[in-house]
Design an enzyme around this catalytic site. Structure first.
Site, mmCIF file in Angstrom:
data_model
loop_
_atom_site.group_PDB
_atom_site.id
_atom_site.type_symbol
_atom_site.label_atom_id
_atom_site.label_comp_id
_atom_site.label_asym_id
_atom_site.label_seq_id
_atom_site.Cartn_x
_atom_site.Cartn_y
_atom_site.Cartn_z
ATOM 1 N N LYS A 116 -56.566 -23.593 -21.152
ATOM 2 C CA LYS A 116 -55.566 -23.630 -20.623
ATOM 3 C C LYS A 116 -54.394 -24.451 -21.679
ATOM 4 C CE LYS A 116 -56.196 -22.500 -15.850
ATOM 5 N NZ LYS A 116 -56.023 -22.840 -14.511
ATOM 6 N N LYS A 199 -62.948 -12.606 -17.869
ATOM 7 C CA LYS A 199 -62.558 -12.707 -16.181
ATOM 8 C C LYS A 199 -61.371 -12.232 -15.908
ATOM 9 C CE LYS A 199 -60.539 -17.011 -14.876
ATOM 10 N NZ LYS A 199 -60.251 -18.053 -14.114
ATOM 11 N N LYS A 202 -54.961 -14.378 -13.525
ATOM 12 C CA LYS A 202 -53.824 -14.219 -13.361
ATOM 13 C C LYS A 202 -52.907 -14.694 -14.490
ATOM 14 C CE LYS A 202 -52.801 -18.252 -10.397
ATOM 15 N NZ LYS A 202 -53.966 -18.515 -9.995
HETATM 16 N N1 AQP Z 1 -62.156 -13.357 -12.036
HETATM 17 C C1 AQP Z 1 -62.585 -14.150 -11.203
HETATM 18 N N2 AQP Z 1 -63.923 -13.878 -10.474
HETATM 19 C C2 AQP Z 1 -64.464 -14.433 -9.765
HETATM 20 N N3 AQP Z 1 -63.749 -15.592 -9.042
HETATM 21 C C3 AQP Z 1 -62.714 -15.983 -9.471
HETATM 22 N N4 AQP Z 1 -61.706 -16.906 -9.162
HETATM 23 C C4 AQP Z 1 -60.625 -16.807 -9.980
HETATM 24 N N5 AQP Z 1 -60.814 -15.781 -11.025
HETATM 25 C C5 AQP Z 1 -62.120 -15.090 -10.364
HETATM 26 C C6 AQP Z 1 -61.950 -18.010 -8.118
HETATM 27 O O1 AQP Z 1 -60.842 -17.797 -7.368
HETATM 28 C C7 AQP Z 1 -60.650 -19.060 -6.751
HETATM 29 C C8 AQP Z 1 -59.290 -19.675 -6.652
HETATM 30 O O2 AQP Z 1 -58.792 -19.835 -8.022
HETATM 31 P P1 AQP Z 1 -57.775 -20.778 -8.671
HETATM 32 O O3 AQP Z 1 -56.985 -21.177 -7.357
HETATM 33 O O4 AQP Z 1 -58.034 -21.963 -9.549
HETATM 34 O O5 AQP Z 1 -56.783 -19.698 -9.202
HETATM 35 P P2 AQP Z 1 -56.984 -19.741 -10.778
HETATM 36 O O6 AQP Z 1 -58.097 -20.226 -11.386
HETATM 37 O O7 AQP Z 1 -55.701 -20.300 -11.247
HETATM 38 O O8 AQP Z 1 -57.236 -18.086 -10.747
HETATM 39 P P3 AQP Z 1 -57.155 -17.330 -12.126
HETATM 40 O O9 AQP Z 1 -56.801 -16.005 -12.206
HETATM 41 O O10 AQP Z 1 -58.419 -17.779 -12.677
HETATM 42 O O11 AQP Z 1 -55.938 -18.033 -13.011
HETATM 43 P P4 AQP Z 1 -55.952 -18.976 -14.248
HETATM 44 O O12 AQP Z 1 -56.919 -18.033 -15.335
HETATM 45 O O13 AQP Z 1 -54.361 -18.973 -14.686
HETATM 46 O O14 AQP Z 1 -56.649 -20.328 -13.942
HETATM 47 C C9 AQP Z 1 -61.669 -20.280 -7.726
HETATM 48 O O15 AQP Z 1 -62.580 -20.443 -6.806
HETATM 49 C C10 AQP Z 1 -62.055 -19.383 -8.761
HETATM 50 O O16 AQP Z 1 -63.203 -19.735 -9.323
#
Ligand code: AQP
Length: 337
Positions: A116, A199, A202
């Protein structure tokens, strides 16, 4: 609240308006299942959200929206405790104690921070983003959670939680339950529809690679239909050689409860088009009522806020007890009032 049940805790960030299919299949589905077997705590982690810049009005709206989507997914406030993280100040308080127990090098090894901060630019990454996993440690330990339902990307953070729980217990005496990650192998990592080697995320996926649950259903259907597959035609689960098709099979199998082997049989001799058309219909059938339920909760903010207030009270009762014990063990003088 059945105290003889194991505890579960998980959190989700209110950083985007809509949850995506990876969030739902990787984590939220398990939240719903575990409320039947566990004393389950689920939190919208707004403290985590501000580790990257947030517009205040949007953050407020997205926090309600996140709670509405969790309820629309099947969380039942009579079966679990749903709350907003900042409503329970003990998270930040225990977070500080955990910060003081974590090695700088240890925190530096967290791959999510590396990814990140590289994305945002090292100069723009905040100290909050760096210590994010340590706040997550506090989130989990405050509730003495036995199981933490998350996606595969969170495994390293749960390892850190286990290490810090052990360290605290070893140094100050038995205080925290050492938690286990609860990661479902099949859905622990849902992949980007346009690049099925990474993966669905978002912040990293292109709009065509991510299925946002609150999008117009026909938009999501179109994304499934244009998902990247491969040059063969055979519908077969093979994550290494056929990651795109395997991802679609995983999504299909989980949303319908049909075994992947059965899907392989059903689509034998048929092309990818047939699989994609059917899956897009399955998805539309799932997201349509999900969107409606979310709108219903959003349309009644008094009820939604009431659920969150009750959740915060229940969460605080548990968190305050754990924090008081941890403060005492560390050697803080009790406040005389
Ligand atoms: N692609 C995925 N497959 C399975 N599980 C996933 N999670 C996120 N992406 C996947 C799980 O969703 C839960 C919430 O995640 P978060 O609040 O940490 O959201 P996040 O990580 O911000 O979601 P993103 O899309 O992964 O955002 P970025 O990439 O911006 O950080 C967690 O349990 C996570 O494992």
């Amino acid at each position: 609240m059945a105290l003889d049940r194991p505890r579960a805790l998980s959190g989700i960030q209110p950083t985007a308006g809509s949850f995506h299919l990876g969030n739902y299949l990787g984590a939220i589905r398990q939240y719903v299942a575990l409320q039947e077997t566990h004393d389950a705590f689920y939190t919208v982690v707004d403290l985590h959200a501000i580790t990257v810049p947030q517009d205040p009005a949007e953050l407020r709206a997205n926090s309600r929206l996140a709670a509405a989507q969790l309820l629309a997914s099947g969380l039942d406030p009579d079966r679990c405790t749903l709350f907003i993280q900042s409503h329970v100040p003990e998270h930040a308080q225990l977070g500080w104690v955990m910060n003081c127990l974590t090695g700088f090098g240890e925190a530096s090894r967290m791959t999510q921070f590396k990814d990140k901060s590289a994305k945002h630019g090292a100069d723009r990454a905040t100290v909050g983003l760096f210590t994010y996993p340590i706040l997550q440690v506090a989130d989990i330990l405050l509730y003495q959670a036995n199981h933490v339902p998350v996606g595969e990307d969170q495994r390293q953070h749960i390892e850190l939680t286990r290490d810090l729980a052990d360290r605290f217990n070893g140094r100050f005496g038995e205080t925290f339950t050492v938690p286990e990650p609860y990661i479902v192998k099949e859905t622990g990592k849902i992949y980007d529809l346009q690049d099925p080697t990474v993966k669905m995320s978002k912040s990293a996926s292109t709009p065509k690679g991510i299925v946002s649950l609150l999008d117009e259903p026909k938009v999501s259907a179109k994304k499934i239909k244009s998902a990247v597959t491969d040059l063969e035609t055979e519908i077969r689960f093979d994550e290494e050689k056929k990651p795109g098709v395997s991802n679609l099979l995983t999504i299909y199998s989980t949303l319908t409860g049909t075994a992947i082997a059965e899907l392989e049989r059903r689509y034998e001799g048929k092309g990818y088009g047939a699989l994609k058309t059917d899956l897009s219909e399955v998805l539309v059938e799932w997201v349509t009522p999900f969107r409606e339920r979310t709108q219903e909760y959003l349309g009644d903010p008094a009820t939604l806020d009431g659920i969150l207030a009750k959740g915060a009270d229940k969460a605080r009762a548990v968190a305050a007890e754990t924090l008081a014990d941890a403060y005492d063990k560390v050697g803080f003088l009790p406040a005389v009032r």
